[in-house]
Every structure is written in C-alpha cells, then in structure tokens.
Motif scaffolding. Structure first.
Motif, short mmCIF file in Angstrom:
data_model
loop_
_atom_site.label_atom_id
_atom_site.label_comp_id
_atom_site.label_asym_id
_atom_site.label_seq_id
_atom_site.Cartn_x
_atom_site.Cartn_y
_atom_site.Cartn_z
N PRO A 163 4.76 13.85 -0.30
CA PRO A 163 3.95 14.67 -1.32
C PRO A 163 3.16 13.72 -2.17
O PRO A 163 3.70 12.77 -2.70
N GLY A 164 1.81 14.06 -2.21
CA GLY A 164 1.09 13.28 -3.14
C GLY A 164 0.38 11.90 -2.54
O GLY A 164 -0.48 11.37 -2.71
N ALA A 165 0.70 11.82 -1.16
CA ALA A 165 0.06 10.77 -0.22
C ALA A 165 -1.09 11.07 0.14
O ALA A 165 -1.35 12.29 0.41
N ASP A 166 -1.77 10.19 0.64
CA ASP A 166 -3.10 10.40 1.09
C ASP A 166 -2.80 11.12 2.41
O ASP A 166 -1.75 10.93 3.15
N ALA A 167 -3.67 12.10 2.77
CA ALA A 167 -3.46 12.93 3.76
C ALA A 167 -4.20 12.32 5.34
O ALA A 167 -5.10 12.86 5.83
N LEU A 195 0.89 -1.13 0.07
CA LEU A 195 0.09 0.11 -0.01
C LEU A 195 0.91 1.33 -0.05
O LEU A 195 1.91 1.23 0.70
N THR A 196 0.35 2.16 -0.66
CA THR A 196 1.11 3.40 -0.64
C THR A 196 0.48 4.36 0.56
O THR A 196 0.19 5.62 0.37
N LYS A 197 0.66 3.76 1.66
CA LYS A 197 0.13 4.48 2.75
C LYS A 197 1.32 4.42 4.00
O LYS A 197 2.47 3.96 3.63
N VAL A 218 -8.31 11.74 7.98
CA VAL A 218 -8.55 10.84 6.93
C VAL A 218 -8.82 11.59 5.65
O VAL A 218 -9.82 12.34 5.66
N GLY A 219 -8.00 11.38 4.53
CA GLY A 219 -8.20 12.10 3.48
C GLY A 219 -8.10 13.73 3.38
O GLY A 219 -9.08 14.42 2.85
N GLY A 220 -7.38 14.15 4.54
CA GLY A 220 -7.60 15.75 4.82
C GLY A 220 -8.76 15.98 5.72
O GLY A 220 -8.80 17.19 5.89
#
Length: 98
Positions: free
Chosen positions: A47-51, A40-42, A92-94
C-alpha cells in the motif's frame, strides 16, 4: 535498450523452466532486489507504492525479431531465438502504457 524486451523471456526460458530458479526468486531478482540496491521504493505492491505492474503471459512462445522491438536499437545476439514468456501489459502509475 533491447535487453529490456528480452530479459523476462530469457529468465523464464533459461532459468525458470530448467529449474535453476523458482518464480518467486526470479521475479525478486527482476523487481524488488534491484530497487533495493538502488535505494528506490519500487518493485513492490505494498500500500502506498507506485502502481507500476507488468502483467505477463508465461506461456506465450515467440521468436526474437529485432525489427519488431519497441526500442530504437535492434542490436541483439538473440535474433531468431525462440523464447517463452512475454509482457502483455505494462501499468505505470496506475495507467496502462503498453
């Protein structure tokens, strides 16, 4: 699962405070390392990662009370245990979710 609500505090209380792990190692074991294993890209703030961010209070002392868990399950062997450290906000997600 109930361990989600106690994992951070257990890591702080039983691994970081006694000196078995430092903060950076412990946080990596809870964030980027599991994400990497699962592909996972977590677990990163690149930069560009989920907030997705959890803000913690590492000094908050609390007693495990399964009746106050947010999850539907109240099964835990930790009931009554005093722990240190707690998530105070989850983003989550900003967006603040907790």
């Amino acid at each position: 699962m109930t361990s989600l609500e106690t994992t951070l505090a257990l890591v702080i209380t039983k691994l970081i405070e006694p000196g078995h792990l430092d903060w950076l190692t412990a946080l990596a074991k809870l964030t980027i390392n599991p994400a990497r294993v699962l592909g996972l890209t977590k677990g990163t703030l690149r930069p560009g990662a989920d907030a997705d961010v959890t803000i913690i209070d590492p000094a908050e002392q609390w007693t495990v009370d399964p009746e106050r868990f947010q999850s539907k399950s109240s099964n835990t062997p930790l009931a009554g245990m005093t722990l240190r450290g707690r998530a105070v906000h989850v983003i989550v997600g900003g967006e603040v979710r907790f």
